[in-house]
Design a protein around this motif. Structure first.
Motif, PDB file in Angstrom:
ATOM      1  N   LEU A  64       0.798  -1.225   0.000  1.00  0.00           N
ATOM      2  CA  LEU A  64       0.000   0.000   0.000  1.00  0.00           C
ATOM      3  C   LEU A  64       0.831   1.275   0.000  1.00  0.00           C
ATOM      4  CD1 LEU A  64      -2.944  -0.842   2.407  1.00  0.00           C
ATOM      5  CD2 LEU A  64      -3.022  -0.525  -0.057  1.00  0.00           C
ATOM      6  N   VAL A  65       2.069   1.222   0.488  1.00  0.00           N
ATOM      7  CA  VAL A  65       2.892   2.436   0.568  1.00  0.00           C
ATOM      8  C   VAL A  65       3.058   3.106  -0.794  1.00  0.00           C
ATOM      9  CG1 VAL A  65       5.211   3.296   1.054  1.00  0.00           C
ATOM     10  CG2 VAL A  65       4.064   1.843   2.701  1.00  0.00           C
ATOM     11  N   PRO A  66       3.449   2.403  -1.859  1.00  0.00           N
ATOM     12  CA  PRO A  66       3.599   3.087  -3.153  1.00  0.00           C
ATOM     13  C   PRO A  66       2.280   3.608  -3.715  1.00  0.00           C
ATOM     14  CG  PRO A  66       4.548   0.866  -3.254  1.00  0.00           C
ATOM     15  CD  PRO A  66       3.878   1.015  -1.938  1.00  0.00           C
ATOM     16  N   VAL A  67       1.170   2.975  -3.328  1.00  0.00           N
ATOM     17  CA  VAL A  67      -0.129   3.426  -3.807  1.00  0.00           C
ATOM     18  C   VAL A  67      -0.523   4.737  -3.124  1.00  0.00           C
ATOM     19  CG1 VAL A  67      -2.592   2.833  -3.877  1.00  0.00           C
ATOM     20  CG2 VAL A  67      -0.877   1.079  -4.328  1.00  0.00           C
ATOM     21  N   LEU A  68      -0.186   4.855  -1.842  1.00  0.00           N
ATOM     22  CA  LEU A  68      -0.590   6.033  -1.071  1.00  0.00           C
ATOM     23  C   LEU A  68       0.303   7.241  -1.309  1.00  0.00           C
ATOM     24  CD1 LEU A  68      -1.446   4.269   2.294  1.00  0.00           C
ATOM     25  CD2 LEU A  68      -3.030   5.134   0.578  1.00  0.00           C
ATOM     26  N   THR A  69       1.606   7.027  -1.472  1.00  0.00           N
ATOM     27  CA  THR A  69       2.517   8.162  -1.635  1.00  0.00           C
ATOM     28  C   THR A  69       3.737   7.771  -2.451  1.00  0.00           C
ATOM     29  OG1 THR A  69       3.797   9.854  -0.490  1.00  0.00           O
ATOM     30  CG2 THR A  69       3.735   7.691   0.526  1.00  0.00           C
TER      31      THR A  69
END
Length: 71
Positions: free
Chosen positions: A26-31
């Motif tokens: 989820l980290v690359p999707v969020l920021t």
């Protein structure tokens, strides 16, 4: 993992490893501003702590739910 197009959160199989794996996805999707690379990164430490707390809550919830049924 659940279908992200519907915004569903998977509530089954919520152990530490699956929560951390979902966190990394989820980290690359969020920021795009933060790329967790080191275990000493404060965001990584916080993510692992939250995964540990969620794992403990999941185990306790499963334990309480199993007490509701007669043997």
């Amino acid at each position: 993992m659940a279908d992200q197009t519907q915004g569903l959160i998977p509530y089954s199989s919520r152990d530490y490893d699956s929560i951390v794996e979902e966190f990394w996805k989820l980290v690359p999707v969020l920021t795009s501003l933060w790329k967790p690379e080191a275990d000493a990164d404060p965001g990584v430490v916080l993510g692992k702590f939250l995964a540990s707390a969620a794992d403990m809550l999941s185990v306790n919830t499963d334990y309480l739910a199993s007490e509701l049924f007669a043997p």
